[in-house]
Every structure is written in structure tokens, then in C-alpha cells.
Design a protein around this motif. Structure first.
Motif, PDB file in Angstrom:
ATOM      1  N   GLY A   8      23.481  82.720   2.602  1.00 53.72           N
ATOM      2  CA  GLY A   8      24.724  82.131   2.143  1.00 53.72           C
ATOM      3  C   GLY A   8      25.936  83.029   2.202  1.00 53.72           C
ATOM      4  O   GLY A   8      27.049  82.589   1.901  1.00 53.72           O
ATOM      5  N   SER A  17      35.449  80.057  -1.794  1.00 56.01           N
ATOM      6  CA  SER A  17      34.171  79.977  -2.500  1.00 56.01           C
ATOM      7  C   SER A  17      33.009  80.174  -1.535  1.00 56.01           C
ATOM      8  O   SER A  17      33.120  79.871  -0.336  1.00 56.01           O
ATOM      9  CB  SER A  17      34.013  78.605  -3.181  1.00 56.01           C
ATOM     10  N   ARG A  19      28.394  80.008  -1.856  1.00 58.81           N
ATOM     11  CA  ARG A  19      27.211  79.876  -2.697  1.00 58.81           C
ATOM     12  C   ARG A  19      26.068  80.638  -2.037  1.00 58.81           C
ATOM     13  O   ARG A  19      25.674  80.342  -0.910  1.00 58.81           O
ATOM     14  CB  ARG A  19      26.809  78.412  -2.906  1.00 58.81           C
ATOM     15  N   SER A  21      22.073  81.833  -2.043  1.00 60.97           N
ATOM     16  CA  SER A  21      20.756  81.350  -2.453  1.00 60.97           C
ATOM     17  C   SER A  21      19.743  82.474  -2.331  1.00 60.97           C
ATOM     18  O   SER A  21      19.859  83.336  -1.457  1.00 60.97           O
ATOM     19  CB  SER A  21      20.314  80.183  -1.565  1.00 60.97           C
ATOM     20  N   PHE A  67      32.088  83.216 -11.337  1.00 57.47           N
ATOM     21  CA  PHE A  67      30.749  83.091 -10.758  1.00 57.47           C
ATOM     22  C   PHE A  67      29.832  82.364 -11.735  1.00 57.47           C
ATOM     23  O   PHE A  67      29.954  82.528 -12.953  1.00 57.47           O
ATOM     24  CB  PHE A  67      30.149  84.466 -10.464  1.00 57.47           C
ATOM     25  N   THR A  68      28.893  81.614 -11.180  1.00 61.47           N
ATOM     26  CA  THR A  68      27.895  80.925 -11.999  1.00 61.47           C
ATOM     27  C   THR A  68      26.519  81.121 -11.387  1.00 61.47           C
ATOM     28  O   THR A  68      26.308  80.821 -10.208  1.00 61.47           O
ATOM     29  CB  THR A  68      28.199  79.421 -12.087  1.00 61.47           C
ATOM     30  N   SER A  70      22.423  80.177 -11.436  1.00 59.11           N
ATOM     31  CA  SER A  70      21.545  79.075 -11.837  1.00 59.11           C
ATOM     32  C   SER A  70      20.204  79.215 -11.131  1.00 59.11           C
ATOM     33  O   SER A  70      20.072  79.981 -10.180  1.00 59.11           O
ATOM     34  CB  SER A  70      22.187  77.725 -11.502  1.00 59.11           C
ATOM     35  N   TYR A  79      20.563  80.604  -7.475  1.00 64.00           N
ATOM     36  CA  TYR A  79      21.847  80.454  -6.793  1.00 64.00           C
ATOM     37  C   TYR A  79      22.906  81.316  -7.472  1.00 64.00           C
ATOM     38  O   TYR A  79      22.803  81.646  -8.658  1.00 64.00           O
ATOM     39  CB  TYR A  79      22.315  78.999  -6.823  1.00 64.00           C
ATOM     40  N   GLN A  81      26.974  80.696  -7.462  1.00 64.21           N
ATOM     41  CA  GLN A  81      28.183  80.028  -7.026  1.00 64.21           C
ATOM     42  C   GLN A  81      29.352  80.946  -7.306  1.00 64.21           C
ATOM     43  O   GLN A  81      29.573  81.332  -8.454  1.00 64.21           O
ATOM     44  CB  GLN A  81      28.365  78.699  -7.765  1.00 64.21           C
ATOM     45  N   ASN A  83      33.357  81.419  -7.010  1.00 58.28           N
ATOM     46  CA  ASN A  83      34.662  80.775  -6.812  1.00 58.28           C
ATOM     47  C   ASN A  83      35.773  81.791  -7.005  1.00 58.28           C
ATOM     48  O   ASN A  83      35.567  82.860  -7.582  1.00 58.28           O
ATOM     49  CB  ASN A  83      34.831  79.626  -7.804  1.00 58.28           C
TER      50      ASN A  83
END
Length: 117
Positions: A8, A17, A19, A21, A67-68, A70, A79, A81, A83
């Protein structure tokens, strides 16, 4: 042992952005937490975000709110994410897995993220 493969990464303009993985395979029952780390040229590897088996999360101050992290247990995938990316986010991003007590079970090979200004 656990094998980890990241994907990714890429080149993106500031404000954009991506993402990331991280797919895990191997001995899952031993995993207590997984994390994303990054290493910029000439700098030490640093923690970006971490998520536990109970889905508790923590983030580096520099990425909070942008950032997130998960996990999708059904897909054995974690993941990140990202942004509102900034040039200072440019680095090789690695994922890892930890056993209870913090012993590292494995690292991925890394994926390059480059943010242009």
C-alpha cells in the motif's frame, strides 16, 4: 513464528491519503498486539501506532488525528489509514507482531511511503 507482508505504500502529495495493509500468516494464537513502525533516512525506527488483541490503540503524537490503525481478524490483516499526509511522514513503514510481554514475533519487509511537498 509469524510472517508479515506489507503493501500500500507509494508516492503521494502533501495532504493526500494512503492505506497500508499488513497480512499475517503463521502462528496467530501467539499474537497479543500488532504495530506499525517507520524509519526515515538517518533516523531510528519509531512507533507510529499499535493495536492490541482487545483493540486498544495508541499513536505517536505526530500522527494523532491523522492516522487510524485497525485490524480485520477474519482476513488476518492490519491496516493503517493515513490522511493529511505531510512530507515528514516520508519513511519506510514496517509492521510487526508481538507476543504477550512484548517479545517480537516478526517484522514485515517494509513499504516505502513518500510524501511530496
Amino acid at each position: 513464528q509469524v510472517q508479515l507482508v506489507e503493501s500500500g505504500g507509494g508516492l503521494v502529495q502533501a495532504g493526500g491519503s494512503l492505506r497500508l495493509s499488513c497480512v499475517a500468516s503463521g502462528t496467530f494464537f501467539s499474537i497479543n498486539a500488532m504495530g506499525w513502525y517507520r524509519q526515515a533516512p538517518g533516523k531510528q525506527r519509531e512507533l507510529v501506532a499499535r493495536i492490541t488483541r482487545g483493540l486498544s490503540t495508541n499513536y505517536a503524537d505526530s500522527v494523532k488525528g491523522r492516522f487510524t490503525i485497525s485490524r480485520d481478524s477474519a482476513k488476518n490483516t492490519m491496516y493503517l489509514q493515513m490522511n493529511s499526509l505531510k512530507p515528514e511522514d516520508t519513511a519506510v513503514y514496517y509492521c510487526n507482531a508481538e507476543a504477550p510481554g512484548g517479545r517480537v514475533l516478526g517484522w514485515g519487509q517494509g513499504t516505502q511511503v513518500t510524501v511530496s511537498s
